[in-house]
Design an enzyme around this catalytic site. Structure first.
Site, PDB file in Angstrom:
ATOM      1  N   CYS A 162       0.806  -1.234   0.000  1.00  0.00           N
ATOM      2  CA  CYS A 162       0.000   0.000   0.000  1.00  0.00           C
ATOM      3  C   CYS A 162       0.833   1.276   0.000  1.00  0.00           C
ATOM      4  O   CYS A 162       0.279   2.373  -0.091  1.00  0.00           O
ATOM      5  CB  CYS A 162      -0.935  -0.003   1.199  1.00  0.00           C
ATOM      6  SG  CYS A 162      -1.776  -1.567   1.438  1.00  0.00           S
ATOM      7  N   HIS A 294      -3.521   7.804   5.640  1.00  0.00           N
ATOM      8  CA  HIS A 294      -3.647   6.476   5.035  1.00  0.00           C
ATOM      9  C   HIS A 294      -5.082   5.995   5.234  1.00  0.00           C
ATOM     10  O   HIS A 294      -5.697   5.472   4.311  1.00  0.00           O
ATOM     11  CB  HIS A 294      -2.631   5.517   5.645  1.00  0.00           C
ATOM     12  CG  HIS A 294      -2.519   4.222   4.901  1.00  0.00           C
ATOM     13  ND1 HIS A 294      -2.191   4.176   3.563  1.00  0.00           N
ATOM     14  CD2 HIS A 294      -2.707   2.939   5.293  1.00  0.00           C
ATOM     15  CE1 HIS A 294      -2.183   2.914   3.165  1.00  0.00           C
ATOM     16  NE2 HIS A 294      -2.490   2.138   4.196  1.00  0.00           N
ATOM     17  N   GLU A 305      -2.686   5.304  13.307  1.00  0.00           N
ATOM     18  CA  GLU A 305      -2.298   6.502  12.570  1.00  0.00           C
ATOM     19  C   GLU A 305      -2.602   7.767  13.365  1.00  0.00           C
ATOM     20  O   GLU A 305      -1.771   8.684  13.429  1.00  0.00           O
ATOM     21  CB  GLU A 305      -3.012   6.544  11.211  1.00  0.00           C
ATOM     22  CG  GLU A 305      -2.589   7.719  10.351  1.00  0.00           C
ATOM     23  CD  GLU A 305      -3.058   7.628   8.910  1.00  0.00           C
ATOM     24  OE1 GLU A 305      -2.500   8.345   8.054  1.00  0.00           O
ATOM     25  OE2 GLU A 305      -3.978   6.818   8.620  1.00  0.00           O
ATOM     26  N   LYS A 326     -10.020   7.606   0.881  1.00  0.00           N
ATOM     27  CA  LYS A 326     -10.386   6.211   0.609  1.00  0.00           C
ATOM     28  C   LYS A 326     -11.872   5.977   0.851  1.00  0.00           C
ATOM     29  O   LYS A 326     -12.453   5.047   0.305  1.00  0.00           O
ATOM     30  CB  LYS A 326      -9.562   5.259   1.480  1.00  0.00           C
ATOM     31  CG  LYS A 326      -8.101   5.115   1.071  1.00  0.00           C
ATOM     32  CD  LYS A 326      -7.381   4.115   1.954  1.00  0.00           C
ATOM     33  CE  LYS A 326      -5.923   3.928   1.556  1.00  0.00           C
ATOM     34  NZ  LYS A 326      -5.082   5.111   1.851  1.00  0.00           N
ATOM     35  N   HIS A 331      -9.614   1.773  -1.455  1.00  0.00           N
ATOM     36  CA  HIS A 331      -8.174   1.596  -1.244  1.00  0.00           C
ATOM     37  C   HIS A 331      -7.558   1.012  -2.509  1.00  0.00           C
ATOM     38  O   HIS A 331      -7.779  -0.157  -2.829  1.00  0.00           O
ATOM     39  CB  HIS A 331      -7.960   0.663  -0.053  1.00  0.00           C
ATOM     40  CG  HIS A 331      -6.546   0.600   0.439  1.00  0.00           C
ATOM     41  ND1 HIS A 331      -5.457   0.969  -0.327  1.00  0.00           N
ATOM     42  CD2 HIS A 331      -6.028   0.199   1.630  1.00  0.00           C
ATOM     43  CE1 HIS A 331      -4.352   0.799   0.369  1.00  0.00           C
ATOM     44  NE2 HIS A 331      -4.669   0.335   1.566  1.00  0.00           N
ATOM     45  N   PHE A 390       1.313  -2.994   4.514  1.00  0.00           N
ATOM     46  CA  PHE A 390       1.608  -4.322   5.043  1.00  0.00           C
ATOM     47  C   PHE A 390       3.107  -4.568   4.876  1.00  0.00           C
ATOM     48  O   PHE A 390       3.723  -4.158   3.894  1.00  0.00           O
ATOM     49  CB  PHE A 390       0.835  -5.398   4.277  1.00  0.00           C
ATOM     50  CG  PHE A 390      -0.585  -5.589   4.725  1.00  0.00           C
ATOM     51  CD1 PHE A 390      -1.093  -4.950   5.836  1.00  0.00           C
ATOM     52  CD2 PHE A 390      -1.428  -6.441   4.019  1.00  0.00           C
ATOM     53  CE1 PHE A 390      -2.397  -5.145   6.253  1.00  0.00           C
ATOM     54  CE2 PHE A 390      -2.739  -6.648   4.414  1.00  0.00           C
ATOM     55  CZ  PHE A 390      -3.226  -5.999   5.535  1.00  0.00           C
TER      56      PHE A 390
END
Length: 403
Positions: A162, A294, A305, A326, A331, A390
């Site tokens: 990502c 994010h 976050e 998003k 995403h 990830f």
């Protein structure tokens, strides 16, 4: 060290088939997430996504090109054409030799993998198309952009889940800043909204069945999207000399690794990336007006976050706007940071902060100004764009209003 500016942008996403359409949808807080229209959708438990609607490959590419371009490559080429046209650049001679392409994608040609696994395993055929490998490889989009626009400088693809697009744009920024290149075409793309792509994500049990609601207490997971965004990064003095319109200046970049867990995010790793981008940009916390988060809509990401932002900004966090687009486009995995950079540029250039839509209930663990549900007019001079992947790989970009 050279200064780096953005002189072109292009996009295709669930919100529109151009950068302008995508930004208009962001201003309106429009949701591009809906029911998936893909083969075997009835076999999926997750049936929503930020799918590009009304897209006809045959209207954009001929039959030979379609045989060679996976959907993620098609999206990239369209976005790159738009960005380069806006920049007014044409690549030949010395400029072509000093210009390159760095793009991000996590999966590359996932649709091609899916179709050809079906051909072999389901249909029982023993042959596939001779272009399957060049069609599915992760660097296909970067290679085709370089060929279409005669870009002969440093060109490659970044695959860091990502954070792929932010890592790619960070590399492009550093290449121009160091003098390695004059112009870089950069951004990212993703298209894994096919049966196999969605089925794989289902296994993680992080997907929402109904909506993406970042930072809302009743959030229940992420929603996949698809599309591309591409930008022209250019050395400032040459852009100024040719009278180009400057959309924004890129002023800092940092990347860190959590070195802790393959899927669970780390507050410390995220905080080091945020602080590192500001240090690289030589800005203080009070100068940052907006962060494009994010913000995936998962419980783990959002609270981690927000905690990282609160740690880095301290009491300035109360005056900071943070939103996740998003919620509107889904995403885009490896392409997500690129589409989200559009919102950062809009904040600086137009004074419009894209909202976090779908926000229904305050979460005490996400107690920041998340610009809920409606866009906001606000003057900001410095913005950040977060990407946390990830594998614990973090990448944050810092931008400033055009000089």
């Amino acid at each position: 060290m050279k200064r780096v500016v953005i002189t072109g942008q292009g996009a295709i996403s669930a919100l529109g088939h151009s950068a302008a359409e995508t930004l208009e949808a962001m201003r309106e807080g429009r949701c591009g997430i809906g029911e998936l229209d893909i083969r075997d959708v009835e076999r999926l438990s997750i049936r929503i996504g930020g799918q590009v609607r009304g897209y006809d490959p045959e209207a954009e590419f001929n039959r030979q090109q379609i045989a060679l371009y996976d959907r993620f490559t098609q999206f990239t080429l369209l976005a790159a054409r738009e960005a380069i046209a806006q920049s007014g650049l044409s690549f030949s001679g010395e400029l072509a030799a000093q210009s390159g392409v760095v793009l991000g994608t996590a999966g590359g040609g996932v649709n091609t993998w899916d179709e050809n696994y079906r051909t072999v395993y389901e249909d029982g055929k023993n042959r596939v198309h001779p272009f399957v490998v060049p069609k599915l490889m992760n660097n296909a989009a970067a290679s085709h952009v370089s060929m279409e626009h005669n870009l002969k400088g440093p060109s490659f693809t970044v695959a860091t889940a990502c954070a792929s697009s932010n890592h790619a744009m960070g590399q492009a920024f550093n290449m121009i800043r160091s003098g390695m290149a004059k112009v870089m075409i950069t951004g990212g793309s993703e298209s894994m909204l096919c049966f196999g792509g969605v089925k794989a994500w289902e296994g993680l049990r992080v997907m929402s069945r109904d909506a993406c609601r970042p930072f809302s207490a009743n959030r229940n997971g992420m929603v996949q999207g698809e599309g591309a965004a591409v930008f022209v990064f250019e050395e400032y003095e040459s852009a100024k000399a040719r009278g180009a319109e400057i959309l924004a200046e890129v002023i800092g970049f940092a990347m860190t690794s959590d070195a802790s867990d393959i899927v669970m995010p780390s507050k410390q790793g995220a905080a080091r990336a945020i602080a590192g981008a500001m240090k690289d940009a030589k800005v203080n916390p009070e100068q940052v007006g907006y962060i494009n988060a994010h913000g995936t809509g998962t419980a783990a990401n959002d609270k981690t976050e927000c905690a990282a932002v609160a740690d880095v900004f301290g009491h300035h966090a109360d005056r900071l706007m943070i939103s996740s687009t998003k919620s509107m486009h889904g995403h885009l995995i490896g392409g997500t940071g690129a589409v989200e950079l559009l919102a950062c540029i809009m904040a600086l250039k137009d004074g419009v902060i894209a909202p976090t839509i779908g926000y229904e209930e305050p979460d005490p663990e996400c107690a920041l100004d998340v610009v809920p549900n409606e866009a906001r007019d606000a003057k900001v001079d410095v913005v950040l764009s977060n990407a946390f992947a990830f594998g614990g790989l973090n990448a944050v970009l810092a931008l400033r209003k055009a000089p």
